[in-house]
Design an enzyme around this catalytic site. Structure first.
Site, PDB file in Angstrom:
ATOM      1  CG  ASP A   1      -9.239   1.837  -0.886  1.00  0.00           C
ATOM      2  OD1 ASP A   1      -9.103   2.095   0.310  1.00  0.00           O
ATOM      3  OD2 ASP A   1      -8.308   1.398  -1.588  1.00  0.00           O
TER       4      ASP A   1
ATOM      5  CG  ASP B   1      -2.333   0.520   0.898  1.00  0.00           C
ATOM      6  OD1 ASP B   1      -2.444   1.367   0.006  1.00  0.00           O
ATOM      7  OD2 ASP B   1      -3.299   0.108   1.563  1.00  0.00           O
TER       8      ASP B   1
END
Length: 682
Positions: free
Chosen positions: A240, A181
């Protein structure tokens, strides 16, 4: 606020984010099949990841969309998912990775700087979980961030500055996949951070013999499709995903133009699947799965398979759709057309066939059409068309078309092969015009059954059925002895809703039968919707007080008497254009379309229009009013620096009036548009 779906716990980032890249939108220049792949990565001449990994898009599971950081994410869940992969046939369908997301570790490293699994969640440690998963013939994935901490607010340790040690730990535990990430990155250059982990994974693989698939998750912020093909195996292209239609649609639109960058071992990743989490209908989930597959996207299940419906397993386990995603040629589907929310996306397959998605973005059934020639197939006497959701094969003379339900996708595979004559002809079922019904008043509907095949459709029969209590009567023939190629059985029907039927959508179904070569009977069905409408009252009516027929919106729902806000219903602000606040109106986001029933009884629509102040100086849009199929008014392109403009449209005699907002030409980011004080005079 951005227009990407975000989770607060996953966006606690130190360092600047480039909103223009994250929110880039629009499909003005879709990639076309055959374009060269994108440039190799900066640093691509350094150590390379092991060859032979992720030659098709990774398939598996990730817990985040179902559990986030809640206590239910634990060793028992992970093992349970692995068990279900085997027992429910998902392993046989191609799913292999069982991946852990954030919150698997303790917040602090040990005295030696090593990562420590949370003993409450994973009492046996990560290696024990990996051994269990491997024992099922599956693989294990893990998560960390290219920063000092991960994205969760609890602050679990990230790998920035610990790349070699962490990669070695992962490999020794038996990890097969790493999601890396982008949170708390301290402003360090993204390429530098992601290349450092690539090199660490390479070194760990050489010392342990454990190759690890490398998933770059920097949200598309630094355009990784342009540089990461020599760094990772897949890279996130967007923020996301959330479990709702608008989020899925927005992400799909951002990923589609990047087709030329994808290929074996290098995949565009539009984030994990939401199928089965409950925020969309099964029709929308089939679209989600169809479009991810034709985009050659990684297929990572995001629902807790211990709790989902049989329909979820049916969608996720559709091997014919999975085969589109996993085709070894590695082509991502490209957009052939997207007019009016009617999308055609085609994907070249290794065997020479084409997968074709006919996708309907809008809120009402739409005819979506293309041809075998347009999708790249050679000229042939006939073609085999395989419906991948119905699991049926037909012949076609070259037409590829269907009436697609609202938010639905028809996914087919078409080939110029020598077996087409053995299949029955494809037929297209459709409804001419809309289905608007005033309660207690007979309305005429017309259905069509069209032969798309090279061979005649014989003994064709049609039947229209509606809700209990409605009257449905055919007023023209419902059958035909034979339909040659391109010919249609057209049937008129009188439909009457009982007096007092409330406004709203009501389900109908057109069912047909026909026979092809050999006399085999083929049954087809098309779900339809009749909209019970009420003519607006005489005089002047605020549109926000009237029921609409349908809406589409570029981000979030259309809002009544507030601005668009963000993705949730009711999250808008007072309608404000250039400092002036309006009490009544509609808050939308380009591209937007709102339809109202006028019933031929109205004369004029007026409104004050402009971009809402909530986006400051951002956004460009154009406002249009349509009366049936004719444009009745248009503003041209407006910016947020302009005061409200007056729109006045002659809508005399129109049955349907539509309020349309289009993009000003620079993408839809920040295109929050207001129809202030819209009034329909009847």
């Amino acid at each position: 606020m951005r227009h990407l779906p975000t989770r607060t716990s996953r966006r606690r980032v130190v360092g600047s984010l480039t909103a223009a890249l994250l929110c880039a939108a629009g499909l003005a220049s879709p990639a076309v099949a055959g374009e060269a792949p994108g440039p190799r990565a900066a640093g691509a001449d350094g150590p390379r990841l092991p060859d032979g990994l992720a030659l098709t898009p990774p398939m598996g599971f990730n817990n985040w969309n179902a559990t986030h950081c809640r206590a239910e994410f634990d060793e028992a869940m992970v093992k349970g998912i692995a068990d279900l992969f085997v027992s429910k046939g998902l392993k046989d369908a191609g799913y292999q990775y069982v991946n852990l997301d954030d919150c698997w570790a303790l917040p602090q490293r040990d005295a030696n700087g090593k990562l420590v699994p949370d003993p409450k969640r994973f009492p046996g440690g990560i290696k024990a979980v990996a051994d269990y998963v491997h024992g099922k013939g599956l693989k294990l994935g893990i998560y960390t961030s290219a920063g000092t901490k991960t994205c969760n607010q609890a602050g679990f340790p990230g790998a920035l500055g610990h790349e070699r040690s962490d990669a070695r730990q992962f490999a020794e535990w038996g990890v097969d996949y790493l999601k890396y990430d982008n949170c708390n990155n301290q402003g360090v250059d993204a390429k530098e951070r992601y290349i450092a982990m690539r090199d660490a994974l390479k070194a760990a693989s050489e010392s342990t013999g454990r190759p690890i698939v490398y998933s770059i998750c920097e949200w598309g912020e630094n355009k990784p499709w342009e540089w990461a093909s020599g760094v990772g195996h897949l890279w996130r292209t967007t923020g996301d995903i959330s479990d709702n239609w608008n989020s899925m649609l927005s992400i799909m639109k951002r990923n589609l133009p990047l087709a030329r960058y994808a290929g074996p071992g290098r995949w565009n990743d539009p984030d994990m699947l939401e199928v089965g989490n409950g925020g969309m209908t099964d029709t929308e989930y089939r679209t989600h799965f169809s479009m991810w597959s034709i985009m050659a996207a990684p297929l990572l299940i995001g629902s807790d398979l211990r709790k989902v419906s049989p329909q979820t397993f049916e969608i996720l386990g559709n091997k014919e759709v999975v085969a589109v995603d996993q085709d070894p040629l590695g082509k991502q589907g490209t957009v052939l057309s997207s007019t009016g929310g009617r999308w055609v996306v085609a994907k070249e397959m290794k065997d020479g066939s084409r997968a074709v998605a006919l996708f309907n973005e809008t809120g009402s059934p739409q005819r979506v059409a293309t041809t075998a020639k347009a999708v790249g197939l050679p000229q042939a006497a006939g073609y085999t068309l395989r419906d991948l959701w119905k699991h049926e094969s037909f012949n076609t003379a070259g037409a590829i078309s269907a009436t697609v339900p609202a938010h639905g996708t028809v996914l087919v595979r078409v080939a110029a092969d020598g077996t087409w004559a053995d299949k029955p002809p494809a037929v297209e079922l459709g409804l001419d015009g809309g289905a608007l019904v005033e309660a207690g008043r007979p309305e005429e509907l017309t259905t069509r059954v069209t032969d798309l095949g090279r061979t005649p459709a014989r003994d064709v029969r049609a039947r229209l059925s509606g809700p209990a209590g409605w009257q449905v009567k055919a007023t023209s023939p419902t059958g035909a002895a034979a339909l040659p190629t391109g010919k249609a059985l057209t049937t008129s029907w009188t439909v009457t809703a009982p007096a007092g039927t409330p406004t709203g959508a009501y389900a109908f179904e057109l069912k047909t039968t026909h026979r092809g070569p050999g006399g085999r009977q083929v049954e087809s069905a098309l779900p339809l919707t009749a909209q019970v409408v009420t003519a607006p009252p005489a005089g002047r009516s605020a549109l926000s007080d009237l029921p609409w027929i349908s809406t589409t919106n570029g981000w979030g729902p259309v809002e009544k008497d507030t601005s668009n806000g963000e993705s949730r219903a009711g999250d808008g602000n007072p309608l404000t254009i250039d400092g002036k606040v309006y009490a009544k109106g509609l808050g939308v986001h380009a591209e937007s379309d709102i339809a109202y029933y006028a019933g031929g009884a109205c004369e004029r629509l007026t409104a004050q229009v402009g971009l809402d102040d909530e986006k400051l100086l951002k956004g460009t849009v154009a406002f249009e009013v349509w009366a049936d199929g004719e444009k009745a008014a248009s503003t041209g392109v407006l910016t947020n620096q302009l005061p409200a403009q007056t729109v006045s449209a002659d809508v005399s005699g129109a049955e349907v009036v539509r309020l349309v907002v289009t993009d000003g030409g620079d993408g839809i980011d920040s295109d929050h548009a207001d129809w202030a004080e819209p009034v329909l005079s009847c």
